[in-house]
Design a protein around this motif. Structure first.
Motif, short mmCIF file in Angstrom:
data_model
loop_
_atom_site.label_atom_id
_atom_site.label_comp_id
_atom_site.label_asym_id
_atom_site.label_seq_id
_atom_site.Cartn_x
_atom_site.Cartn_y
_atom_site.Cartn_z
N ALA A 34 -30.00 25.32 -34.31
CA ALA A 34 -28.91 26.08 -34.98
C ALA A 34 -27.85 26.59 -34.13
O ALA A 34 -26.62 26.71 -34.53
N LEU A 35 -28.08 27.05 -32.88
CA LEU A 35 -27.11 27.58 -32.09
C LEU A 35 -26.15 26.51 -31.46
O LEU A 35 -24.98 27.14 -31.16
N ILE A 36 -26.60 25.35 -31.22
CA ILE A 36 -25.83 24.33 -30.26
C ILE A 36 -24.45 24.09 -31.20
O ILE A 36 -24.37 23.91 -32.42
N GLY A 37 -23.26 24.41 -30.36
CA GLY A 37 -21.95 24.07 -31.00
C GLY A 37 -21.56 25.33 -31.80
O GLY A 37 -20.12 25.31 -32.32
N ARG A 47 -23.09 26.10 -25.86
CA ARG A 47 -23.32 24.77 -25.12
C ARG A 47 -24.58 25.07 -24.34
O ARG A 47 -25.11 26.03 -24.12
N MET A 48 -25.14 24.06 -23.82
CA MET A 48 -26.36 24.04 -22.92
C MET A 48 -26.07 25.19 -21.64
O MET A 48 -25.17 24.81 -21.00
N GLY A 49 -26.87 26.08 -21.63
CA GLY A 49 -26.59 27.28 -20.60
C GLY A 49 -25.82 28.33 -20.91
O GLY A 49 -25.99 29.18 -20.42
N SER A 50 -25.03 28.24 -22.32
CA SER A 50 -24.62 29.37 -22.60
C SER A 50 -25.45 30.67 -23.04
O SER A 50 -26.54 30.40 -23.39
N THR A 51 -25.05 31.78 -23.16
CA THR A 51 -25.72 33.03 -23.43
C THR A 51 -25.11 33.71 -24.59
O THR A 51 -23.97 33.68 -24.77
N ALA A 52 -26.07 33.72 -25.86
CA ALA A 52 -25.35 34.43 -27.00
C ALA A 52 -25.84 35.61 -27.24
O ALA A 52 -27.28 36.11 -26.80
N THR A 53 -25.08 36.62 -27.71
CA THR A 53 -25.56 37.96 -28.34
C THR A 53 -25.59 37.85 -29.63
O THR A 53 -24.59 37.41 -30.32
N GLN A 103 -23.49 31.09 -46.21
CA GLN A 103 -24.96 30.78 -46.42
C GLN A 103 -25.01 29.45 -47.11
O GLN A 103 -26.17 28.59 -46.87
N ALA A 104 -24.08 28.86 -47.85
CA ALA A 104 -24.46 27.67 -48.69
C ALA A 104 -23.74 26.57 -47.61
O ALA A 104 -24.42 25.34 -47.79
N ARG A 105 -23.03 26.71 -46.63
CA ARG A 105 -22.74 25.44 -45.99
C ARG A 105 -22.72 26.12 -44.27
O ARG A 105 -22.02 27.21 -43.79
N PRO A 106 -23.12 25.24 -43.63
CA PRO A 106 -23.40 25.83 -42.09
C PRO A 106 -21.90 25.71 -41.40
O PRO A 106 -21.07 24.92 -41.86
N PRO A 107 -21.84 26.54 -40.37
CA PRO A 107 -20.37 26.62 -39.77
C PRO A 107 -20.02 25.24 -39.01
O PRO A 107 -21.00 24.55 -38.71
N PRO A 108 -18.76 25.06 -38.77
CA PRO A 108 -18.55 24.03 -38.17
C PRO A 108 -18.97 24.21 -36.65
O PRO A 108 -19.09 25.26 -36.14
N ILE A 109 -19.26 22.97 -36.01
CA ILE A 109 -19.80 23.18 -34.81
C ILE A 109 -18.93 22.13 -33.65
O ILE A 109 -18.32 20.89 -34.10
#
Length: 138
Positions: free
Chosen positions: A101-104, A61-67, A6-12
Motif C-alpha cells: 500500500a505504501l509503494i509510490g 520508494r524502496m528505502g524511503s521512510t514515511a511518517t 476511501q473509494a479509490r486508492p491514491p495515484p502512485i
C-alpha cells in the motif's frame, strides 16, 4: 478521511527500475505468498512509471521512510525488500499488505489496505523522506 479517498486508492508513481524489480519479485512470490504478491502486482499495474531522475523526493520508494498518522498514533516506517524486513526496527517489507500500500504514494495521501486477518486499515502519510542513498550529494 474523505469518502472519495476511501473509494479509490491514491495515484502512485514508481521508477522504471523499481517497477521492473518489484514486478519480478511479486511474480516470483505468487506461489508462496499469493495475497501479498497479488497486492503488489495490482499496485504495479496502476502505477505511473517514471525515470528515476523524475521521481519527486516525497514519493515512497524502496528505502524511503514515511511518517504515518492514524491508528495507534504517529509511526515511522522504512520500506524495504523482504530480506531486509524487521518490524521491530520499523523496516516494512514491500511484500506485506502495508508495504504494498505504501509503494509510490506521496506525502499528504491516505492509504488503505486489508490486513492479513481481513480488517481494512487506513493511515495518512504525513511525510516521506527519500532513501538515504539519494540524500547524499553525488
Amino acid at each position: 478521511m474523505h469518502n472519495a479517498i476511501q473509494a479509490r486508492p491514491p495515484p502512485i508513481m514508481v521508477s522504471e527500475a523499481e517497477y521492473d524489480r518489484l514486478t519480478g519479485l511479486a511474480e516470483a512470490a505468487l506461489v508462496r505468498l499469493p495475497d501479498a504478491a497479488g497486492s503488489l502486482l495490482a499496485e504495479m499495474d496502476r502505477a505511473t512509471i517514471a525515470a528515476a531522475a523524475a521521481m519527486p523526493p516525497d514519493v515512497m520508494r524502496m528505502g524511503s521512510t514515511a511518517t504515518l498518522h492514524g491508528g495507534d498514533g504517529p509511526q515511522r516506517v522504512t520500506l524495504v525488500y523482504p530480506a531486509e524486513a524487521d518490524i521491530a526496527a520499523g523496516r516494512v517489507s514491500v511484500l506485506t499488505p502495508l508495504g504494498a500500500a505504501l509503494i509510490g504514494v506521496k506525502a499528504g495521501q491516505s492509504i488503505r489496505w486489508t490486513s492479513r486477518d481481513g480488517r481494512v486499515l487506513a493511515l495518512d502519510v504525513a511525510a516521506v523522506e527519500p532513501p538515504a542513498a539519494l540524500e547524499r550529494p553525488s
